[in-house]
Write an enzyme that holds these catalytic residues in place. Structure first.
Site, PDB file in Angstrom:
ATOM      1  CD  GLU A   1      45.147  42.925  41.642  1.00  0.00           C
ATOM      2  OE1 GLU A   1      45.656  42.184  40.884  1.00  0.00           O
ATOM      3  OE2 GLU A   1      45.466  43.329  42.649  1.00  0.00           O
TER       4      GLU A   1
ATOM      5  CE  LYS B   1      46.049  40.160  48.492  1.00  0.00           C
ATOM      6  NZ  LYS B   1      46.430  38.977  47.660  1.00  0.00           N
TER       7      LYS B   1
ATOM      8  NE  ARG C   1      53.292  35.828  55.166  1.00  0.00           N
ATOM      9  CZ  ARG C   1      53.764  35.363  54.113  1.00  0.00           C
ATOM     10  NH1 ARG C   1      54.985  34.959  54.070  1.00  0.00           N
ATOM     11  NH2 ARG C   1      53.027  35.435  52.985  1.00  0.00           N
TER      12      ARG C   1
ATOM     13  CG  HIS D   1      46.725  32.238  41.456  1.00  0.00           C
ATOM     14  ND1 HIS D   1      47.100  32.803  40.458  1.00  0.00           N
ATOM     15  CD2 HIS D   1      45.454  31.876  41.671  1.00  0.00           C
ATOM     16  CE1 HIS D   1      46.180  32.567  39.712  1.00  0.00           C
ATOM     17  NE2 HIS D   1      45.244  31.986  40.341  1.00  0.00           N
TER      18      HIS D   1
HETATM   19  P1  ADP Z   1      47.812  36.032  47.579  1.00  0.00           P
HETATM   20  O1  ADP Z   1      48.008  37.121  48.537  1.00  0.00           O
HETATM   21  O2  ADP Z   1      46.673  35.137  47.668  1.00  0.00           O
HETATM   22  O3  ADP Z   1      49.083  35.257  47.389  1.00  0.00           O
HETATM   23  P2  ADP Z   1      48.698  37.616  45.512  1.00  0.00           P
HETATM   24  O4  ADP Z   1      47.988  39.045  45.126  1.00  0.00           O
HETATM   25  O5  ADP Z   1      50.035  37.819  45.964  1.00  0.00           O
HETATM   26  O6  ADP Z   1      47.793  36.591  46.173  1.00  0.00           O
HETATM   27  O7  ADP Z   1      48.899  36.901  43.798  1.00  0.00           O
HETATM   28  C1  ADP Z   1      49.369  35.557  43.854  1.00  0.00           C
HETATM   29  C2  ADP Z   1      49.532  35.180  42.458  1.00  0.00           C
HETATM   30  O8  ADP Z   1      48.562  35.494  41.977  1.00  0.00           O
HETATM   31  C3  ADP Z   1      50.674  36.125  41.797  1.00  0.00           C
HETATM   32  O9  ADP Z   1      52.129  35.743  41.965  1.00  0.00           O
HETATM   33  C4  ADP Z   1      50.083  35.854  40.353  1.00  0.00           C
HETATM   34  O10 ADP Z   1      50.494  34.713  39.964  1.00  0.00           O
HETATM   35  C5  ADP Z   1      48.760  35.800  40.388  1.00  0.00           C
HETATM   36  N1  ADP Z   1      47.835  37.242  40.221  1.00  0.00           N
HETATM   37  C6  ADP Z   1      47.563  37.977  41.240  1.00  0.00           C
HETATM   38  N2  ADP Z   1      47.186  39.174  40.590  1.00  0.00           N
HETATM   39  C7  ADP Z   1      47.095  39.021  39.099  1.00  0.00           C
HETATM   40  C8  ADP Z   1      46.914  39.860  38.229  1.00  0.00           C
HETATM   41  N3  ADP Z   1      46.090  40.809  38.398  1.00  0.00           N
HETATM   42  N4  ADP Z   1      47.129  39.383  37.003  1.00  0.00           N
HETATM   43  C9  ADP Z   1      47.759  37.989  36.758  1.00  0.00           C
HETATM   44  N5  ADP Z   1      48.074  37.040  37.775  1.00  0.00           N
HETATM   45  C10 ADP Z   1      47.708  37.732  39.077  1.00  0.00           C
END
Ligand code: ADP
Length: 501
Positions: A201, A117, A292, A236
């Protein structure tokens, strides 16, 4: 070029889905199965099947050697990884290609870049795609994490560079909590991904999760199929998805689509992929790209009429994308509910058992993508997703009415499932109004409180029956008795038994 025979390196509903696409394209396909999956629906859905090892995923679906052996044994020239397991493992994709086979997915280099990431964030920033504010790269120490957090401003989210499935994430509200959260997130990331690097983040307070489906061919065409709303989540991870995203202004949709295509181009993407964003008011930020097929691809299929899995196969075979630009304009509204073997009234923890009954909904506008049948054992070795219920309506309101009806028709006995949670959401006023964010579940505790989705008198009646049954039960006998109880009762019993212990 065409594909001669496809090895489906997966299980469950997505393996069935891929087998269906192969059938429709007249490409023979081969299933693989672990000891736990003898007789599983994905085995029956394929033309041939190869046993690849014991139940533990590390010894079967994650075992690249076994999968390659299966290809050689059955004469497959291509591998579809589905999602999860090895789908986003760049080394696996490279090994497939080195063996002279076709990996049905993007080039290994694109998987590697988007899989980290912090690298993906840098690449996106360089291509002018907005990312969530935060640290430039992984953090070497708790001290570095603290200064990055202070720069981003609290609250922040510590995230695993190799992250996925919501693992290795920690929200931190205050400076004194950074060090502990840093250690915990690093440890969890190391265990889950064999890579303990974390970065920071800014934690957005109330964003929506909106993502764009991409298709890219080997000849330089990249297009998008519009967006999906995936805000309703637990831990999440997504529970309900829909297409299009409710109430999104046309300019925002278009911009998201363009930015998503730019993101795919920036890494030389080929195949189907998803670019995920967080959306706050009308600002959006790149979150990550999943290289994917995704669980929620059917909602896009229903509103665009495009078979995304077939296109994965066609693109891998070298075909050119021949879809019109207007394909991104959705026709109707689709909703998907993930039906998982989890207890929505027990923190969405997995519920195990044997499926004793399964009545599937049907009728207009209803689709079931399932991976279980009566007799399937739901254990702890794999993801608890049992199937997906997807509906299409002319409007969002019609899709909601249809989803209520379909959920009422769906009966799955033997394990606790997310069905009653979904049914309650379909009546909840904020959901009906399209007022959703990633904190929806947390903001609606009434949906996950014990007894939600039950008429009050039915809950009282079940409680009375359970009271009676508990009275003179000793543990060995109760285990036997419990196995023949309906799932709803058993889960309540299990909770009580665990509490007593
Ligand atoms: P993963 O790859 O583990 O699925 P993601 O980066 O896709 O993680 O994030 C999954 C979820 O986590 C998002 O849909 C959101 O709900 C929450 N999330 C991720 N980053 C943030 C952020 N910076 N602020 C608020 N919520 C976040």
């Amino acid at each position: 070029m065409s594909l001669r025979k496809v090895l489906i390196a997966n299980r469950g509903e997505i393996a069935v889905r891929i087998a269906r696409a192969c059938r429709e394209l007249a490409i023979p396909c081969v299933a693989v199965y672990s000891e736990a999956d003898r007789g599983a629906p994905h085995v029956a859905a394929s033309d041939e099947a190869v046993h690849i090892g014991p139940a533990a995923a590390s010894d079967s679906y994650l075992n690249a050697d076994r999968l390659l052996e299966a290809c050689v044994r059955t004469g497959c020239d291509s591998v579809h990884p589905g999602y999860g397991f090895l789908a986003e493992n760049a080394k696996f994709a490279a090994r497939i290609e080195q063996a002279g086979l076709t990996f049905i997915g993007p080039p290994a280099a694109a998987i590697a870049e988007m899989g980290d990431k912090t690298v993906a964030r840098r690449r996106m920033t360089d291509s002018g795609v907005p990312v969530v504010p935060g640290s430039g790269g992984p953090l070497a120490s708790a001290e570095e994490a603290l200064s990055a957090a202070e720069r981003a401003g609290f609250p922040v989210l510590l995230k695993a560079a190799a992250g996925g499935g919501g693992k290795g994430m920690r929200v931190v509200e205050r400076a004194p909590d950074v060090a502990r959260a840093f250690d915990a997130a690093s440890r969890e990331a190391g265990q889950a991904f064999g890579d303990d690097r974390v970065y920071v983040e800014k934690y957005l307070e109330n964003p929506r999760h909106v993502e764009v489906q991409i298709l890219a061919d080997r000849h330089g065409t990249v297009l998008h199929l519009g967006e999906r709303e995936c805000s309703i989540q637990r831990r999440h991870q997504k529970l309900i998805e829909e297409a299009p995203a409710p109430g999104l202004p046309r300019e925002v949709r278009e911009e998201l689509g363009n930015v998503a295509c730019a993101a795919a181009r920036a890494v030389g993407y080929v195949g189907a992929g998803t670019v995920e964003f967080l959306l706050q008011e009308s600002e959006f930020y790149f979150l990550e790209m999943n290289t994917r097929i995704q669980v929620e691809h059917p909602v896009t299929e229903l509103v665009t009429g495009v078979d995304i899995v077939q296109w994965q196969l066609r693109i891998a075979a070298g075909e050119r994308l021949t879809l019109p630009d207007s394909v991104a304009d959705p026709v109707g509204h689709a909703i998907e509910c993930r039906i998982s073997g989890e207890d929505p009234y027990g923190g969405f923890l997995p519920s195990t058992g044997i499926i004793r009954g399964l009545d599937l909904p049907g009728g207009p506008g209803v689709r079931w993508d399932g991976g279980v049948v009566v007799g399937s054992e739901v254990g702890l070795d794999y993801d608890p997703l049992l199937g997906k219920l997807i509906v299409l309506g002319a409007t969002r309101a019609e899709a909601i009415v249809r989803m209520r009806r379909a959920l009422d028709e769906l009966a799955l006995n033997g394990v606790r499932t997310t069905i009653p949670f979904h049914r309650a959401v379909m009546d909840e006023p904020d959901y009906l109004a399209g007022r959703v964010s990633v904190r929806y579940v947390e903001q609606h505790p009434e949906l996950t409180e014990s007894g939600a989705g039950w008429p009050a008198d039915a809950a009282v009646a079940v409680a009375a029956v359970l009271e009676h049954r508990f009275r003179d039960m000793s543990s060995p006998r109760t285990t036997l008795r419990a196995a023949s109880m309906p799932a709803t009762e058993r889960s309540a019993w299990q909770r009580r038994f665990e509490a007593d212990e």
